[in-house]
Design an enzyme around this catalytic site. Sequence first.
Site, PDB file in Angstrom:
ATOM      1  N   ASP A 211       0.863  -1.182   0.000  1.00 52.35           N
ATOM      2  CA  ASP A 211       0.000   0.000   0.000  1.00 52.35           C
ATOM      3  C   ASP A 211       0.905   1.240   0.000  1.00 52.35           C
ATOM      4  OD1 ASP A 211      -2.235   1.844   0.487  1.00 52.35           O
ATOM      5  OD2 ASP A 211      -3.353   0.088   1.116  1.00 52.35           O
ATOM      6  N   HIS A 234       2.257   1.960  -3.144  1.00 48.66           N
ATOM      7  CA  HIS A 234       1.368   2.930  -3.776  1.00 48.66           C
ATOM      8  C   HIS A 234       1.917   4.342  -3.728  1.00 48.66           C
ATOM      9  CE1 HIS A 234      -2.393   0.124  -3.180  1.00 48.66           C
ATOM     10  NE2 HIS A 234      -1.410  -0.453  -3.853  1.00 48.66           N
TER      11      HIS A 234
END
Length: 409
Positions: A211, A234
């Site tokens: 993430d 991310h």
Amino acid sequence: MAMLVALLILSFLFGTGNCKSFNVIDFGAVGDGKADDSQAFLKAWNALCAANDSSTLEIPGSKTFLLKKVDFQGPCKSKPIHIKVLGNIIAPNSFTWTECDNGCWLCFSDVDGLTIDGTGQIDGNGAAWWNKTKKECAPAVISFDKCNNLNVHGITSLNSPGNHVGVNHCNVVDISHIQLIAPKDSPNTDGIDISESSSIRISDSFFGTGDDCIAINGGSSQINITRLKCGPGHGISVGSLGKNGGTDTVEGVQVENSIFDGTQNGARIKTWAGGSGFAKNIFFDGVQLINVENPIIIDQHYCPDGGCEPEQGNSAVNISNVRFSGFNGTSATEVAIKLDCSKVVHCTNITLENNSITSADPKMQVKAECNNAQGSSTSTTPPVTCLTSSFISKIAPYGESEADYIEEL
């Protein structure tokens, strides 16, 4: 004069002699990776916390300590506090956890003047959480709440159930030379989540997660990120902000001399429709891109799971005074720069300068897209012709509020 010097020397020697050391082995820890050492760690912590002098908690090398959830609670008499992590720490599998509270595994609260360092590894044993529980249940590996003057250096966190490190309600934090690692497909394994905190410095570290490498959430200000290598993951995100119509503020973010390698995003600001507050004075400078899917993105219609209401009303998080400069490298997608701002409150004073982003695929050209974004672009590839003129002609210096800077102009 000679007597005064002698007294000062004696005082110094006496003071350093008062630094106490607490080894978890002396409090019953076994360190074989099988026995539950949670109570031994807690006993050692309580003794350290109650000491009158500066103290060190020693987690010795060549051992592996199995811990269930442990609350390292302050405030403490002893200041500063040093935790030396030379051995390894592992979490139990998920079936021995009884609560689903989106909490933490190693939880520090109300501890000022804390330093955690060393070469040890902390393994969150997260695979059982990723596959068998709701992702919102998974705890953070380490959480710091109301821990001011915090230092974290050298440690490695592996396989976090949820995010690796949480920094909440903390002021003056220095994090450097750490590694945060989880598989690319592990859900919600953010590197560092920051909220309601200020004066945070993160440098010289590697984060490879499933993430956000770093998520900067509401109530945070004066965040400096330098020489970070991020990927997989991310990217670095400001937000998400304004969820469920909430009010969030973020200001004074500086990201510089960092690398995004194979990430889903590079530099990202994300807000939910219908929220309020602001994100301002945010600067990304000197960024290297290696096959990044969304190198530069502002997303004011963030809705990761779908089903959100269309943008309506007169409320949105106000994004202003944002600079993207010195981006160089490759995009994995056609849209290398996406500035998707709210039609309710447009993004203003968005500046792009000295950027060169090309496609990772020699056969593909990259482009920029904008909605409701005001600002300027110079010496940037791909060209960002979709920006409209902004009412502010200059970028406010880092650390100075936009309002103050406009008044000076």
